[in-house]
Design a protein around this motif. Structure first.
Motif, PDB file in Angstrom:
ATOM      1  N   PRO A 134      24.739 -19.726  27.267  1.00  0.00           N
ATOM      2  CA  PRO A 134      24.644 -19.288  28.916  1.00  0.00           C
ATOM      3  C   PRO A 134      24.144 -18.035  28.848  1.00  0.00           C
ATOM      4  CG  PRO A 134      26.707 -19.128  27.996  1.00  0.00           C
ATOM      5  CD  PRO A 134      26.044 -19.894  26.951  1.00  0.00           C
ATOM      6  N   SER A 135      23.125 -17.563  29.809  1.00  0.00           N
ATOM      7  CA  SER A 135      22.772 -16.411  29.950  1.00  0.00           C
ATOM      8  C   SER A 135      23.924 -15.388  30.508  1.00  0.00           C
ATOM      9  CB  SER A 135      21.654 -16.199  30.929  1.00  0.00           C
ATOM     10  OG  SER A 135      22.092 -16.910  32.250  1.00  0.00           O
ATOM     11  N   ASN A 136      24.976 -16.014  30.957  1.00  0.00           N
ATOM     12  CA  ASN A 136      26.039 -15.003  31.155  1.00  0.00           C
ATOM     13  C   ASN A 136      27.472 -15.809  31.021  1.00  0.00           C
ATOM     14  OD1 ASN A 136      27.784 -12.974  32.641  1.00  0.00           O
ATOM     15  ND2 ASN A 136      25.886 -12.285  33.653  1.00  0.00           N
ATOM     16  N   PRO A 137      28.499 -14.979  30.392  1.00  0.00           N
ATOM     17  CA  PRO A 137      29.726 -15.909  30.082  1.00  0.00           C
ATOM     18  C   PRO A 137      30.370 -16.576  31.360  1.00  0.00           C
ATOM     19  CG  PRO A 137      29.965 -13.343  29.733  1.00  0.00           C
ATOM     20  CD  PRO A 137      28.662 -13.625  30.072  1.00  0.00           C
ATOM     21  N   VAL A 138      30.178 -15.997  32.464  1.00  0.00           N
ATOM     22  CA  VAL A 138      30.728 -16.528  33.653  1.00  0.00           C
ATOM     23  C   VAL A 138      30.248 -17.805  33.964  1.00  0.00           C
ATOM     24  CG1 VAL A 138      28.993 -15.848  35.644  1.00  0.00           C
ATOM     25  CG2 VAL A 138      31.551 -15.752  35.962  1.00  0.00           C
ATOM     26  N   HIS A 139      29.218 -18.317  33.288  1.00  0.00           N
ATOM     27  CA  HIS A 139      28.714 -19.818  33.324  1.00  0.00           C
ATOM     28  C   HIS A 139      29.739 -20.822  33.293  1.00  0.00           C
ATOM     29  CE1 HIS A 139      27.020 -23.623  31.831  1.00  0.00           C
ATOM     30  NE2 HIS A 139      26.017 -23.413  32.604  1.00  0.00           N
ATOM     31  N   VAL A 140      30.567 -20.334  32.276  1.00  0.00           N
ATOM     32  CA  VAL A 140      31.797 -21.408  31.785  1.00  0.00           C
ATOM     33  C   VAL A 140      32.768 -21.895  33.177  1.00  0.00           C
ATOM     34  CG1 VAL A 140      31.466 -20.935  29.435  1.00  0.00           C
ATOM     35  CG2 VAL A 140      33.426 -19.924  30.749  1.00  0.00           C
ATOM     36  N   ARG A 141      32.620 -20.910  34.184  1.00  0.00           N
ATOM     37  CA  ARG A 141      33.584 -21.216  35.258  1.00  0.00           C
ATOM     38  C   ARG A 141      33.621 -22.512  35.692  1.00  0.00           C
ATOM     39  NH1 ARG A 141      35.176 -15.906  38.811  1.00  0.00           N
ATOM     40  NH2 ARG A 141      36.522 -17.675  39.802  1.00  0.00           N
ATOM     41  N   HIS A 142      32.289 -23.304  35.726  1.00  0.00           N
ATOM     42  CA  HIS A 142      32.185 -24.453  36.035  1.00  0.00           C
ATOM     43  C   HIS A 142      32.978 -25.685  35.393  1.00  0.00           C
ATOM     44  CE1 HIS A 142      29.297 -25.211  32.842  1.00  0.00           C
ATOM     45  NE2 HIS A 142      29.635 -26.498  32.953  1.00  0.00           N
ATOM     46  N   LEU A 143      33.497 -25.392  34.164  1.00  0.00           N
ATOM     47  CA  LEU A 143      34.262 -26.197  33.621  1.00  0.00           C
ATOM     48  C   LEU A 143      35.728 -26.209  34.062  1.00  0.00           C
ATOM     49  CD1 LEU A 143      33.124 -25.128  29.945  1.00  0.00           C
ATOM     50  CD2 LEU A 143      32.351 -27.140  31.220  1.00  0.00           C
ATOM     51  N   VAL A 144      35.981 -25.166  34.814  1.00  0.00           N
ATOM     52  CA  VAL A 144      37.406 -25.401  35.414  1.00  0.00           C
ATOM     53  C   VAL A 144      37.325 -25.308  36.883  1.00  0.00           C
ATOM     54  CG1 VAL A 144      38.318 -23.963  33.598  1.00  0.00           C
ATOM     55  CG2 VAL A 144      37.406 -22.782  35.460  1.00  0.00           C
ATOM     56  N   SER A 145      36.189 -25.500  37.499  1.00  0.00           N
ATOM     57  CA  SER A 145      36.072 -25.593  38.920  1.00  0.00           C
ATOM     58  C   SER A 145      36.887 -26.241  39.465  1.00  0.00           C
ATOM     59  CB  SER A 145      34.654 -25.920  39.275  1.00  0.00           C
ATOM     60  OG  SER A 145      34.357 -27.244  38.825  1.00  0.00           O
ATOM     61  N   ALA A 146      37.257 -27.455  39.195  1.00  0.00           N
ATOM     62  CA  ALA A 146      38.249 -28.381  39.729  1.00  0.00           C
ATOM     63  C   ALA A 146      39.748 -27.773  39.821  1.00  0.00           C
ATOM     64  CB  ALA A 146      38.366 -29.807  39.235  1.00  0.00           C
TER      65      ALA A 146
END
Length: 402
Positions: A134-146
């Motif tokens: 990912p171009s930014n580590p904050v991208h992984v937030r979608h994995l915990v969005s629920a």
């Protein structure tokens, strides 16, 4: 490749479990440090394949489990992106203390974002490679969005990632927000290789575009067309390892004291199955058997190399002769086959007794050649040194080295 189990402590005193993969023969050209993807481990099949390809090119690889994952100690819930960077630094220090500082650092997915952030802190690293990053580590937030709302309200929640439960704390999300990759990438100051699949459904290909545009030269991009995010197809991960190994050769400095086979010697070594590493001078190759006889077909068979030697020598001999005689020979093609044939009738006997090795050599000559020149060139083919060696039944002396 041959491997050693290793371990080292992180800054909190937790023991991290690692695996150090070595080339089968000689001292490594260089060492690489590998960062796995978010919630994965060092034992991911794709990581194994990438490491194998790198070791086949003479590069040793350290891969380890981040804190709280795989066989490493510690609580994953207490980790974050910053702690991953710290773990990578400790891995680098471990290599530098016990072996040699890594010149190459490789990261997959969030591990790719991590190596972009940490490489500037590692002075010995000369080449950086990311895979599906990912171009930014904050991208992984979608994995915990629920579960993000619960995490923000309660400070902690259990989330399901890849079918496994993980405890995520609010500090993890806060830490992601504090790490801006694009600014870091612009100041990387090291050669960068970006590998990404256009079909990646976990980390969109636009992330690779953003990384590439933010980085300064030297930078390179390789499209992993058809691959999924985890590179579940072994051919994809083997390709990634081979590409990184080839690309990195331009930037690494050979290890001090690296052993290479002197001219006139060839070294081979085998560990498991039929996969064999071959070193001839500074050139490293692999040999294997086809799947039909129990191998994995990772490289030419021993007979494949034997025929290759005869074919190459034949072509070189004809090239040298044509140049010396000023013959207008444009190209030489040599096709070879090897069989066991019966001495008398060649193919009709089912008995293994009375059989001989037969090599067929078909030569195609391209050029402005007279019939006499063509005839002479075919005669010269029998004079190539490898041809003479095979016909001369060389004496082979075998001794055990203790």
């Amino acid at each position: 490749m041959r491997s050693e189990k290793v371990s080292f402590e992180n800054t909190d005193g937790h023991l991290l479990s690692g695996r150090l993969d070595f080339p089968l023969i000689g001292k490594p050209k260089a060492f690489a440090l590998f960062a796995h993807c978010f919630t994965c481990s060092k034992s991911l099949i794709a990581v194994d394949s990438i490491s194998r390809s790198l070791t086949q090119s003479g590069i040793a690889v350290l891969r380890f489990d981040f804190t709280g994952l795989g066989q490493s100690k510690g609580d994953f819930a207490d980790t974050n992106f910053s702690s991953n960077l710290s773990d990578l630094e400790e891995g680098c220090r471990f290599l530098e203390k016990h072996y040699e500082a890594p010149q190459i650092i490789i990261g997959h997915s969030l591990g790719g974002a991590a190596v972009l952030h940490v490489s500037a802190r590692l002075p010995h690293v000369r080449a950086v490679a990311t895979i599906g990053a990912p171009s930014n580590p904050v991208h992984v937030r979608h994995l915990v969005s629920a579960n993000e709302e619960e995490i923000l309200k309660q400070g902690v929640a259990e989330v399901n990632i890849g079918g496994r439960p993980f405890t995520i704390k609010k500090q993890f999300l806060d830490d992601l927000e504090r790490n801006n990759s694009l600014e870091v990438i612009g100041q990387l100051g090291k050669p960068l290789l970006i590998l990404h699949s256009p079909q990646d459904t976990i980390v969109d290909i636009e992330n690779a575009t953003e990384i590439y545009l933010a980085a300064k030269h030297p930078k390179s991009f390789i499209s992993l067309d058809g691959a999924d995010h985890l590179m579940s197809n072994g051919a994809d991960s083997e390709y990634v390892g081979a590409v990184i190994a080839s690309w990195a050769q331009r930037y690494i400095k050979p290890s001090v004291g690296q052993q290479i086979a002197p001219e006139g010697e060839v070294w081979t070594r085998i560990a498991d199955s039929f996969l064999t590493e071959v070193t001839a001078g500074r050139h490293q190759m692999i040999s294997d058997e086809p799947q039909s006889v129990g191998g994995e077909d990772h490289g030419p068979s021993p007979y494949g190399y034997l025929l290759s030697a005869l074919g190459a020598c034949t072509a070189m001999t004809l090239r040298m002769y044509a140049d010396f005689k000023k013959i207008n020979l444009w190209e030489v093609q040599v096709k070879l086959t090897h069989d066991k044939v019966h001495v008398e009738d060649g193919e009709n006997s089912e008995s293994s007794s009375g059989k001989i090795d037969q090599i067929k050599r078909l030569i195609t000559l391209e050029g402005d050649l007279t019939p006499e020149q063509r005839k002479r060139l075919i005669e010269i083919a029998d004079r190539c040194p490898v041809h003479k060696t095979l016909e001369g039944k060389p004496e082979i002396l075998t001794e055990e080295v203790k």
